[in-house]
Design a protein around this motif. Sequence first.
Motif, PDB file in Angstrom:
ATOM      1  N   ALA A 102     126.404   8.923  34.190  1.00  0.00           N
ATOM      2  CA  ALA A 102     125.996   9.830  33.115  1.00  0.00           C
ATOM      3  C   ALA A 102     124.990  10.836  33.678  1.00  0.00           C
ATOM      4  CB  ALA A 102     125.354   9.022  31.989  1.00  0.00           C
ATOM      5  N   MET A 123     133.827   9.293  32.430  1.00  0.00           N
ATOM      6  CA  MET A 123     132.919   8.652  31.465  1.00  0.00           C
ATOM      7  C   MET A 123     133.667   7.453  30.870  1.00  0.00           C
ATOM      8  SD  MET A 123     130.099   8.197  29.991  1.00  0.00           S
ATOM      9  CE  MET A 123     129.267   9.517  30.888  1.00  0.00           C
ATOM     10  N   SER A 173     130.338  10.939  25.985  1.00  0.00           N
ATOM     11  CA  SER A 173     129.415   9.833  26.241  1.00  0.00           C
ATOM     12  C   SER A 173     128.847   9.281  24.935  1.00  0.00           C
ATOM     13  CB  SER A 173     128.286  10.334  27.155  1.00  0.00           C
ATOM     14  OG  SER A 173     127.368   9.315  27.385  1.00  0.00           O
ATOM     15  N   GLY A 177     131.213   6.426  25.414  1.00  0.00           N
ATOM     16  CA  GLY A 177     130.381   5.793  26.442  1.00  0.00           C
ATOM     17  C   GLY A 177     129.340   4.884  25.812  1.00  0.00           C
ATOM     18  N   SER A 178     128.546   5.448  24.907  1.00  0.00           N
ATOM     19  CA  SER A 178     127.518   4.664  24.209  1.00  0.00           C
ATOM     20  C   SER A 178     128.094   3.942  23.001  1.00  0.00           C
ATOM     21  CB  SER A 178     126.397   5.591  23.700  1.00  0.00           C
ATOM     22  OG  SER A 178     125.806   6.299  24.756  1.00  0.00           O
TER      23      SER A 178
HETATM   24  O1  LIG Z   1     123.389   4.491  28.695  1.00  0.00           O
HETATM   25  C1  LIG Z   1     123.880   5.107  29.637  1.00  0.00           C
HETATM   26  O2  LIG Z   1     123.192   5.868  30.309  1.00  0.00           O
HETATM   27  C2  LIG Z   1     125.356   4.971  29.937  1.00  0.00           C
HETATM   28  C3  LIG Z   1     126.097   6.219  29.618  1.00  0.00           C
HETATM   29  C4  LIG Z   1     127.002   5.884  28.490  1.00  0.00           C
HETATM   30  C5  LIG Z   1     126.814   4.472  28.300  1.00  0.00           C
HETATM   31  N1  LIG Z   1     125.939   3.984  29.106  1.00  0.00           N
END
Ligand SMILES: O=C(O)[C@@H]1CCC=N1
Length: 277
Positions: A102, A123, A173, A177-178
């Motif tokens: 990220a 991602m 993300s 991602g999150s």
């Molecule tokens: O938290 C993070 O930085 C990474 C990016 C998306 C999920 N986890």
Amino acid sequence: MSETTFPRVAVLGGAGTIGTTVIGAMRGAGWPADRIVAAGRSGDSLDAVAEQYGVETSTDATAAVLGADVVVTSVKPQDMRALLAQIAPTLPADALVLTPAAALPASFYESLLADGVAVVRAMPNTPARLGKGAISISPGTHATDAHMDLSERILSGAGLVVRVPEEQIDGVSVVSGSGPAFFYAVAEAMAAAGMANGLDKELAEALAAQTLIGAGALLEESGETPAELRAKVSSKGGTTLAALAAMEAAGLQGVFSAGANAAIARAKVLGEELQQG
Ligand SMILES: O=C(O)[C@@H]1CCC=N1
Ligand SMILES: NC(=O)C1=CN([C@@H]2O[C@H](COP(=O)(O)OP(=O)(O)OC[C@H]3O[C@@H](n4cnc5c(N)ncnc54)[C@H](OP(=O)(O)O)[C@@H]3O)[C@@H](O)[C@H]2O)C=CC1
């Protein structure tokens, strides 16, 4: 490179959460174990990866990238500069750098590695471990369609792979991602609401988890939209509508917008800090 050949892939950070996931996805898609090397800092965690996936391992990233066609840089953004300095001398000139990190733009890698290096940013997310991930890929300056195809091939066993321009990665993300962390936070909040209304912890957690699992499966299998499925739970004049109205009034959409804004702001700050060195 033809579809029937298997490029040699070095996964740096190969014992970590995402590194192991990428290795598992490749092995699941039939990538031969002897075409994958996992590099990490801890011999013990690498032993577990070797045992599970049969791949080669190394505690020396510099050596691991020798002869690699693809180098996956699956370390934390804060460790990336040091890792790139470590591998720059031995990274083959035509190797593809596929990075899940990220916050760091492709230009970060391009500025620290040899001129013309092909970089693809990915991602991923943690459900990729079960082949149920939602993953995006984006080309850097020198990445060609062939590099994108190869990246997609490497990640295809991990779930849905979509292509987006790099400027959309922070948006991806936030959603995927999150997103798993948001989902688990919702599971915790639902269980807490049940406990506040007389359920014991174990029961509340079991009901919340199974409800989210079942609702997700229904979304996948029914072909209906979230709005359509929501309407089927929400009887006119009933309890669910009362709950949804109260949640909306308490700022449900605002909660997610605030989370998205915070994540994107953090990516920007982190990226700027790490690019300054
Ligand atoms: O938290 C993070 O930085 C990474 C990016 C998306 C999920 N986890
Ligand atoms: N986890 C997630 O849900 C997601 C993560 N990402 C990105 O994926 C990347 C990896 O994250 P994640 O897997 O969670 O992190 P982890 O901490 O689980 O894994 C990182 C691994 O990198 C290893 N490492 C660090 N430096 C080196 C080095 N010089 N040589 C070899 N190995 C090294 C670490 O070893 P050691 O433990 O010994 O220090 C660790 O095993 C991050 O950049 C993150 O932004 C992107 C989307 C989702």
